[in-house]
Design an enzyme around this catalytic site. Sequence first.
Site, PDB file in Angstrom:
ATOM      1  N   SER A  38       0.693   6.890 -15.363  1.00 43.54           N
ATOM      2  CA  SER A  38       1.058   8.301 -15.217  1.00 43.54           C
ATOM      3  C   SER A  38       1.252   8.978 -16.568  1.00 43.54           C
ATOM      4  CB  SER A  38       2.340   8.442 -14.397  1.00 43.54           C
ATOM      5  OG  SER A  38       2.119   8.049 -13.071  1.00 43.54           O
TER       6      SER A  38
ATOM      7  N   HIS B 182      -6.883   8.270 -14.142  1.00 49.36           N
ATOM      8  CA  HIS B 182      -5.686   8.678 -13.413  1.00 49.36           C
ATOM      9  C   HIS B 182      -6.121   9.158 -12.034  1.00 49.36           C
ATOM     10  CE1 HIS B 182      -2.145  11.599 -12.940  1.00 49.36           C
ATOM     11  NE2 HIS B 182      -1.807  10.410 -12.509  1.00 49.36           N
TER      12      HIS B 182
ATOM     13  N   GLU C  31      -8.665  12.209 -13.111  1.00 54.40           N
ATOM     14  CA  GLU C  31      -8.500  12.609 -14.518  1.00 54.40           C
ATOM     15  C   GLU C  31      -8.903  11.396 -15.378  1.00 54.40           C
ATOM     16  OE1 GLU C  31      -4.412  13.460 -15.441  1.00 54.40           O
ATOM     17  OE2 GLU C  31      -4.929  14.943 -16.951  1.00 54.40           O
TER      18      GLU C  31
ATOM     19  N   ASN D 206       0.138  15.148 -15.530  1.00 54.71           N
ATOM     20  CA  ASN D 206       1.548  14.764 -15.413  1.00 54.71           C
ATOM     21  C   ASN D 206       2.452  15.407 -16.445  1.00 54.71           C
ATOM     22  OD1 ASN D 206       1.456  13.385 -13.065  1.00 54.71           O
ATOM     23  ND2 ASN D 206       0.998  11.423 -14.011  1.00 54.71           N
TER      24      ASN D 206
HETATM   25  P1  NAD Z   1       4.253   0.984  -6.825  1.00 56.86           P
HETATM   26  O1  NAD Z   1       5.650   0.740  -7.203  1.00 56.86           O
HETATM   27  O2  NAD Z   1       3.939   1.423  -5.440  1.00 56.86           O
HETATM   28  O3  NAD Z   1       3.371  -0.338  -7.122  1.00 56.86           O
HETATM   29  C1  NAD Z   1       3.410  -1.054  -8.319  1.00 56.86           C
HETATM   30  C2  NAD Z   1       2.986  -2.493  -8.008  1.00 56.86           C
HETATM   31  O4  NAD Z   1       2.880  -3.222  -9.245  1.00 56.86           O
HETATM   32  C3  NAD Z   1       4.025  -3.226  -7.143  1.00 56.86           C
HETATM   33  O5  NAD Z   1       3.414  -3.715  -5.960  1.00 56.86           O
HETATM   34  C4  NAD Z   1       4.492  -4.352  -8.051  1.00 56.86           C
HETATM   35  O6  NAD Z   1       4.821  -5.534  -7.358  1.00 56.86           O
HETATM   36  C5  NAD Z   1       3.273  -4.542  -8.951  1.00 56.86           C
HETATM   37  N1  NAD Z   1       3.553  -5.288 -10.154  1.00 56.86           N
HETATM   38  C6  NAD Z   1       4.642  -5.202 -10.968  1.00 56.86           C
HETATM   39  N2  NAD Z   1       4.528  -6.096 -11.972  1.00 56.86           N
HETATM   40  C7  NAD Z   1       3.352  -6.738 -11.800  1.00 56.86           C
HETATM   41  C8  NAD Z   1       2.685  -7.773 -12.522  1.00 56.86           C
HETATM   42  N3  NAD Z   1       3.203  -8.298 -13.618  1.00 56.86           N
HETATM   43  N4  NAD Z   1       1.488  -8.194 -12.061  1.00 56.86           N
HETATM   44  C9  NAD Z   1       0.945  -7.673 -10.946  1.00 56.86           C
HETATM   45  N5  NAD Z   1       1.531  -6.696 -10.234  1.00 56.86           N
HETATM   46  C10 NAD Z   1       2.720  -6.242 -10.644  1.00 56.86           C
HETATM   47  O7  NAD Z   1       3.681   2.029  -7.890  1.00 56.86           O
HETATM   48  P2  NAD Z   1       2.380   2.971  -7.775  1.00 56.86           P
HETATM   49  O8  NAD Z   1       2.803   4.288  -7.273  1.00 56.86           O
HETATM   50  O9  NAD Z   1       1.271   2.252  -7.094  1.00 56.86           O
HETATM   51  O10 NAD Z   1       2.055   3.173  -9.328  1.00 56.86           O
HETATM   52  C11 NAD Z   1       1.299   2.217 -10.053  1.00 56.86           C
HETATM   53  C12 NAD Z   1       0.797   2.861 -11.329  1.00 56.86           C
HETATM   54  O11 NAD Z   1      -0.018   3.992 -11.002  1.00 56.86           O
HETATM   55  C13 NAD Z   1       1.927   3.386 -12.221  1.00 56.86           C
HETATM   56  O12 NAD Z   1       1.577   3.228 -13.566  1.00 56.86           O
HETATM   57  C14 NAD Z   1       1.988   4.865 -11.839  1.00 56.86           C
HETATM   58  O13 NAD Z   1       2.540   5.639 -12.865  1.00 56.86           O
HETATM   59  C15 NAD Z   1       0.515   5.161 -11.620  1.00 56.86           C
HETATM   60  N6  NAD Z   1       0.183   6.299 -10.744  1.00 56.86           N
HETATM   61  C16 NAD Z   1       0.931   6.540  -9.610  1.00 56.86           C
HETATM   62  C17 NAD Z   1       0.575   7.600  -8.794  1.00 56.86           C
HETATM   63  C18 NAD Z   1       1.337   7.889  -7.515  1.00 56.86           C
HETATM   64  O14 NAD Z   1       1.113   8.969  -6.915  1.00 56.86           O
HETATM   65  N7  NAD Z   1       2.192   7.002  -7.023  1.00 56.86           N
HETATM   66  C19 NAD Z   1      -0.537   8.408  -9.109  1.00 56.86           C
HETATM   67  C20 NAD Z   1      -1.298   8.085 -10.241  1.00 56.86           C
HETATM   68  C21 NAD Z   1      -0.920   7.031 -11.050  1.00 56.86           C
END
Ligand code: NAD
Length: 289
Positions: A121, A142, A154, A192
């Site tokens: 993000s 992104h 993005e 973001n």
């Molecule tokens: P989330 O919390 O739903 O999922 C994150 C996952 O990463 C979890 O299942 C966790 O167990 C896993 N994880 C943590 N450590 C790990 C490791 N060492 N090895 C493998 N897996 C591991 O979060 P999310 O919303 O899916 O976000 C993930 C990424 O995407 C973040 O960087 C976030 O900023 C980005 N993002 C999120 C959104 C959104 O709308 N939620 C949009 C774009 C980007």
Amino acid sequence: MSDIHTVGVVGAGVMGTGLAQALAQTGHRVLLVDRTPEILAAAERTVRQGLRFAGLLGDRGPREDQRTVLGRITSSTDYEGFDDADFVIENVTEDWDLKKGVYRRLDAICPERTVFAANTSVIPITRIGAATSRPAHVLGMHFMNPVPLKPTVEVIRGHHTSAATLDAARTLLAQLGKEGILVEDSPGFVSNRVLMLTVNEAVYLVHEGVAAAEEVDRIFRTCFGHTMGPLETADLIGLDTILQSVEGLYAAFSDSKYRPCPLLVRMVDAGLLGRKSGQGFYSYATALR
Ligand code: NAD
């Protein structure tokens, strides 16, 4: 670049499951990784639900048997098959130390040709590239949530990202039926830097008692024609991800305008993470995962 066939997806949370679904639906072999078999089993249930939902919506593309699509996804906790990955999309928790460890591991396992796309993000892509031995093969992608339904991504060029890497990302996006918008590297990129500030400020309005969440969101929907208000968006993204992102922007710019709202911090401490936990600014009948 020629076709991209095998795609590693690291992190099977909100974004990783959406990506696994979108990639499998468009014929890719998906290698899905997370920390525990339980998380991966929950991810499979989410993808199954997503495919049923796509069926109800009459999603574009040829209709395929759910089993065929699910059969393209291999789940593991130990990066099984990554020595054959054409492309990896990383979606682990928004925490730099954690992501750094993941990139070190990916760098050691994946062939030199593998492109790494960070679906972060706010973390700068140049910093991520520097944690690997292949900064030219690292870029930001992104994706928007929910991934299967959002047509635009993005795309972020890090300091060392090569033209061939951007080309590979374009190829993958075309295969996914999506389009990229290219921007240069900066914490939070375009989306973001604006969105997180807006969401945090909307939380302040609730915190200060200026308006309830419903009124804040209604103003954005009815006055500005937005599909969702900022607090509904926060619930969709996940309040933990919002907080980590706002903290990341605060650290990156040393600018007090990114100070996280105390109500946001309290809600995360209380486990009120939005849709994924069943309760955030709004209640959801069942948690999605
Ligand atoms: P989330 O919390 O739903 O999922 C994150 C996952 O990463 C979890 O299942 C966790 O167990 C896993 N994880 C943590 N450590 C790990 C490791 N060492 N090895 C493998 N897996 C591991 O979060 P999310 O919303 O899916 O976000 C993930 C990424 O995407 C973040 O960087 C976030 O900023 C980005 N993002 C999120 C959104 C959104 O709308 N939620 C949009 C774009 C980007």
